[in-house]
Structures are given as structure tokens and as C-alpha cells.
Design an enzyme around this catalytic site. Structure first.
Site, PDB file in Angstrom:
ATOM      1  N   GLU A   1       0.942  -1.147   0.148  1.00  0.00           N
ATOM      2  CA  GLU A   1       0.153   0.132   0.021  1.00  0.00           C
ATOM      3  C   GLU A   1       1.111   0.969  -0.294  1.00  0.00           C
ATOM      4  OE1 GLU A   1      -2.341   0.676   3.914  1.00  0.00           O
ATOM      5  OE2 GLU A   1      -3.742   1.949   2.938  1.00  0.00           O
ATOM      6  N   CYS A  24      -5.705  -2.410   2.057  1.00  0.00           N
ATOM      7  CA  CYS A  24      -5.346  -2.471   3.704  1.00  0.00           C
ATOM      8  C   CYS A  24      -6.804  -2.786   4.761  1.00  0.00           C
ATOM      9  CB  CYS A  24      -4.271  -1.225   3.972  1.00  0.00           C
ATOM     10  SG  CYS A  24      -3.627  -1.641   5.337  1.00  0.00           S
ATOM     11  N   LYS A  73      -9.826   2.791  -1.607  1.00  0.00           N
ATOM     12  CA  LYS A  73      -9.573   2.247  -0.390  1.00  0.00           C
ATOM     13  C   LYS A  73     -11.529   1.567  -0.191  1.00  0.00           C
ATOM     14  CE  LYS A  73      -7.362   1.867   3.578  1.00  0.00           C
ATOM     15  NZ  LYS A  73      -6.207   2.475   3.738  1.00  0.00           N
TER      16      LYS A  73
END
Lengths: 386, 386
Positions: free
Chosen positions: A120, A234, A197
């Protein structure tokens, strides 16, 4: 925290357990009757030695089918530390990371990887802990036309490799807003698309909502020459429903580029992405950075402790989990590393046919239940003694 | 399969790893800085010795709060083998199992358990592998008024203990249909309600759809004196959305009474219920039977192998996982056992506040996405090179 720092769980077990016990422990922990080692060519291992990164290779097999040929794909996952001090000019910081990772990508190409993915926000230190906007927001770049995508497009084409990389994005066309975004570059070198995300942490050092909102790109699956790929960035790995939607859209491999630290999440790390592989009958590739990152100004972590300039090591431990519940050992907890996995994507459908999790998932029930549960006047289904 | 049979992963690690390594390995595998052992009174350990079952105790602590007192609950989970041959009259088979488990419940009472739960279909051999209806369907009994619930109601009242037990149910009022059902008995001895298994396997030896349908009782949570309890029966643990709905209805402890074998699911066992504890900020208690069950008639397993009369050992390995990602070691892979865990239920909300998984779960997005994905003309979100 223990004073003793373990480099690798797997190596520790291999060192201390007698062979028969080791075999059983590995079967229970990793789901493998026999570890399948993938041979890595010397041209790649030489690069790893010269540039001091770990390189490991594993294979996941599927049974032969009558109507489909094996669909073997080699996937590379890269974990790395930053290179320069966070006080250096940001373009120099980025270039130094580029140069390190370019060598790792070259090694992946030598090992005939078809797809690679970075960690990331790979072009920068994970500066969101500071909650400072300057100069860190200047690392943000356009997903399609930014310098990092342009640089990687050339490598993707040269190496005939799909490259997925996870960056801080600046969306110039929508008010110059910032997003946490994964970019997919086709093996032709063409920009294929991006995913933002979906779930943003507000925990400890990871108050990333300071910088960007929850993603507005849904759950795209990128259909490439080397399989149907998706990215769960993540903190999204904590949300099974997020993993599930990538599966419902047809993903065969879901990457999880991450940045997370030991005290916070290490006992969760081996569980979540592997559970997602099992529940959704696809491969998962969780990737985490390594090293300690020192920032110029002190900051606090929302934990009652004194201000400080780092929050301890990222623990690496990149691995791959398969739809049948097996997994590779992890890369090191502290070294740069390239994990290469050859997988037969046919395993995804074989596991679906065998376990039947899709058939039995009762999606309409949950669509309705989630809808009810999200209404303000929702009454939970509670049974009490009368 | 390995010829070497491991009794306990935890004991194997404790035997072979040096102390510093062991501590780190346990931290990574179990999420515990220090194992919290719960002392078990001699009256309980004596029963365990005398009747040859394992008894283990662990604690999960929470931090003190200003506005709530600790809510300590002791939970007992029972794993056991059957007692008599499957050729004996079924009422004798059941009574023999009753008698064995009554002793284990007595030990749980001596250890001051507030809540106990049995394994799946605890009154019988797991005969569904045979796909024969007779005599196995005769094990089915009414949830509220059946002999097993009546017997356990007396114990629940005598021991001031909530008892959850998982049986084959016959619903006399709805056409004498059969269900796979968990019954909840209050510590007053009153029948509190039931939950029917939501997801039914059709895999290998577990073609249970031969006997019963998917449950029609939703995702009830039972609000008791000792916390909000729910039951996710066996194969339902493969479905994260099932775990999730119990969480949305407010569960603090979710039991997973199961019956599953090594070759099929052992590498998944340590992952799924623990992932559910993490994702939903509650405790989970997966329970699995032990032993090999021989049936009078041979049957096949849908795996191309010859007909046989057993399908190998159930692997036990009952454990408890906590919302913070930590877990207890497992009970034995082969012995009867009682796992006692003292947990402070305040940990659930503390973890919710810390990690924020509920706040960040974006339920309306998934309600809508699941709805779309369940429509016949659903088009997955796919991005391809143009």
C-alpha cells in the site's frame, strides 16, 4: 513486547520441531500435505543476493480437468522498506524507492511472473500517522497519468506483466481530492483502471480519514490475460463483506496491499486474508511493508502514550492463501522480499464445486437482512425470557 | 495422511520450542502476550481424571471501565465421542451419551460455568454421512418438549446455568419435518427458544440436505442473564455473512457446534471462527466432536473411493476466540474434553470502539450490492482492456 525478535515463524518451526511433528504442524497451520516449492532461476536469486532482498517461490496445484487446460499464473508480491530519510525532498524519496523496487520487479520478470503487486502507498513513507498534510499530500499523483503509473507502464509492457500498484491518488478532475487507490496496468502497458479503498481506518496511528474518504469505485474486477484480479486495500481486509463483493464480481485473485504494525494487528494478519480465500473460493495475496519509519515531527497515537516520531516496525509477513484453505509460509518479518507463487486458477472453480459455498450462501436473505439492519429504526432479532 | 498423529499442536510447540521462541510463536499464533490460565477447582479436575476427559481453563480480560462493571461470564464447551456401538438401540445409544455428558456438565458446574454448549447433534452419532433415513431419523426430537431438552432443563435449573444444545429436531406441528437445531435453555430451566442451521452442506460425507432444509429462524440472539448469545451451527461457519448477522443482532458470544473431520476441514478450523470473532467484535466458541464412528452398513463419500463404514476421526480442537483477535489453545484432537473460559463481555464494546469495524462497515452499500448480485440478470462489475 518480547525482547526476542522472531524473523520467521516458519524458519523457527523448521529449526526446532522433529520431522514427523513438523509435518503435522505444517499440515494443520498451512493446510499442506507437502510444501510445493517453486524453483527460482539464478538470474533472479542473484539479484536478490546482490540487492539484499529475500526471494521465495511456492506452487499451488489443481487437479487436471477434461474441458479446461490448466491456467497457470505466476504472481509476485513485493514488500519493502523505504530508502531515504523522510526529511529528504519527496521526489528524491520516491525515486529511491522506485529504484529499489524496479530491481525487485526485474527479479520478478526473470522468474517469469505474469502479475505483480506492490504494498500500500508504495511510493512513500506511511506518513498518515502524522496527520500532517504537508509535505505528505505532495506524494499524491494522478492514477492514470501520474509519474509512477507512467514509469510502471513501461515495465509492464517490457516484461509482459500486469502491474498493480497502490498509491496516494490526486483526482484533479474532482476538485483535486485525495484517495487511497490501487492502479491496474495491463501487460500491454495500458492503464486498465483503478480501485479506491472502500473502508478507511480510524484506529491508533491509522487515522487515515484525515486524508481521504471511503472509496466510490465499488468492487471492480479486472479481467486480464492472467486471470480476474481485484484489490482489497489494507483495512478493507477486516470486512468480510468487502472481500465477498469482489468474489461475487468474479475475482480469482484478490490482492491486499497493506501497511500495518505488530502490536496492532499481527495476530489478525494470518487469519483475515486466508479466511477470505476460503469463504470466497479465490486466492488472496496480503502484502505488508517492513521497517521502521522515522518522521521529522513528533506525533501522538491516541493511546495515552507520549509523543514520538515512529510507531515501531511494520512486520512484513506477506503470504498467499488458496481457495482450498492452504497457504504459503510468510516472507520475513523485517527484510525486503519478493514472494513468487505459481497458481492454477482452475482451483477456484474446483473448490467452488467441491465445497459449494456459493451455492449455499443465501444471498437474497442477507441482502434483505443487511437492508433492515441499516435502517435507523432497526430492531435486532432478540429473544428473552418472558 | 501422515502416520504420525498429533494430539495437540500447542503441546507440541511447548515441548520443542525454546522459551523465547515459544513466547513469540504463541504471540503470533494466538495473539496473547501471556496465556491467562483459569484455575479449575479440584472437584472438577477430579471428575475429569476419574472419567477420563480433558479439562482446561483460560481467561480473557478487559480493561476496567468507569461506567460499567466487569461482566465476567464462564463458558463451558464440551467435545465428546459417542459411547455405544451404532448398532445398539437408539435410545440406549442416546442414554449412554447423556450419561457421559452429564458428568462433564457437572464438572462445568463445579467450575462455576454460567453457560455451556454441546457439539452438533450431540445425542447421536453423526449418521448423516450414511444418507440412510432409518433408524437415524428416530434420534430427532421436539426442540421444546423432547426428552433431551427436558433432561437438560433440570440441570440448567439445578446448576443455574444457560444450556445450549444442538440436536436433530422433529417439528411435529409442521408436518413432522426434520431440522438441524440448537435449543437454548435459560438458567431458570425454561425453554428460551431455538435456532435452525442456516446453511446446509452438500460436500463429501456431509450431504445433510438429505435430511433437512436451510433454517427458517433467521439469526436470533438470546438475551440471557449471562450475555447475548447466538449459535452458528457447523457449516454456517464458512459463511461470513451468517456470522455477521448474529453480530448485527447484538451477539456477544456465538457458539459454533460442529462435526467435522481432518482431511476435509482441519486447516480451515483455526481460521473461520476466529475471523468471525475479529470481524464482528464478539467471542466465538467452535466445538467439534472426537472419535471415529463406525456404521453398520457401508456407504460412499462421493470421492471415487470404495464404500466404507467410517470416514476417519473427528478432530475435536474446540477453542475460544476473542474479539481482539486472541484465542485459547485448542482442546485435544482425540480426547473428550471440557474447555472453560472466563471472559469479560465488556471486551466486545471496547474492541468495537477501538477498531471501529461496525462504524466503517458501510452496510447500505452491501445491502444494495448483495441485492443486485442475487438478481438473475446480474452483471458483475468487470473492467477489461478495450
Amino acid at each position: 513486547m518480547s525482547e526476542f525478535e522472531l524473523q520467521s515463524l516458519n524458519e523457527c518451526l523448521e529449526k526446532h520441531l522433529p520431522p514427523a511433528e513438523l509435518k503435522e504442524v505444517k499440515r494443520i497451520l498451512y493446510g499442506l500435505e507437502e510444501e510445493q516449492i517453486l524453483e527460482i532461476p539464478a538470474s533472479a536469486t542473484d539479484l536478490a543476493k546482490e540487492h539484499d532482498f529475500e526471494i521465495k517461490g511456492y506452487r499451488f496445484n489443481a487437479r487436471p480437468e477434461q474441458t479446461r487446460r490448466p491456467r497457470l499464473v505466476r504472481v509476485g508480491a513485493i514488500q519493502n522498506s523505504i530508502v531515504l530519510s523522510t526529511t529528504e525532498p519527496i521526489e528524491r524519496q520516491r525515486e529511491a524507492i522506485w529504484n529499489k523496487v524496479k530491481t525487485m520487479i526485474k527479479a520478478a520478470a526473470e522468474a517469469k511472473c505474469n502479475v505483480i503487486c506492490t504494498q500500500e502507498a508504495w511510493t512513500m513513507p506511511f506518513a498518515f500517522c502524522t496527520r500532517e498534510k504537508f509535505p505528505w499530500c505532495e506524494f499524491a499523483e494522478e492514477a492514470e497519468h501520474g509519474p509512477t503509473t507512467r514509469m510502471l507502464s513501461e515495465l509492464a509492457k517490457a516484461y509482459n506483466m500486469v502491474i498493480i500498484h497502490s498509491i496516494l491518488e490526486r483526482d484533479v478532475e474532482h476538485g483535486e481530492t485525495i484517495w487511497n487507490t490501487a492502479v491496474v496496468i495491463s501487460n500491454s502497458g495500458q492503464y486498465l483502471g483503478k480501485h479506491r479503498k472502500n473502508h478507511i481506518p480510524r484506529v491508533g496511528d491509522f487515522n487515515e480519514s484525515t486524508y481521504y474518504y471511503e472509496g466510490n469505485t465499488g468492487h471492480p474486477v479486472f479481467e486480464t490475460e492472467f486471470g480476474k484480479l481485484a484489490i482489497n486495500i489494507c483495512y478493507g481486509r477486516h470486512h468480510p463483506q468487502n472481500w465477498m463483493m469482489f468474489g461475487l464480481n468474479g475475482a480469482e485473485i484478490v490482492f491486499n496491499p497493506s501497511a500495518t504494525i505488530g502490536r496492532l494487528s499481527e495476530p489478525l494478519w494470518s487469519i483475515e486474508a486466508r479466511n477470505a480465500a476460503i469463504a470466497n473460493s479465490y486466492f488472496t495475496v496480503p502484502i505488508n511493508r517492513v521497517g521502521i519509519e522515522q518522521f521529522p515531527n513528533e506525533y501522538t497515537s491516541g493511546d495515552g502514550q507520549k509523543a514520538h516520531k515512529d510507531f515501531g516496525p511494520f512486520y512484513g509477513s506477506t503470504y498467499v492463501a488458496a481457495p482450498d484453505g492452504s497457504r504459503t509460509p510468510s516472507l520475513s518479518r523485517s527484510r525486503d522480499g519478493l514472494l513468487i507463487t505459481e497458481m492454477d486458477l482452475n482451483l477456484c472453480r474446483q473448490v467452488k464445486d467441491f465445497w459449494g459455498f456459493r451455492m449455499t450462501q443465501r444471498l437474497p436473505l442477507y441482502a434483505e437482512s443487511f437492508q433492515k439492519a441499516s435502517e435507523p429504526d432497526f430492531k435486532p432479532q432478540i429473544i428473552k425470557e418472558t
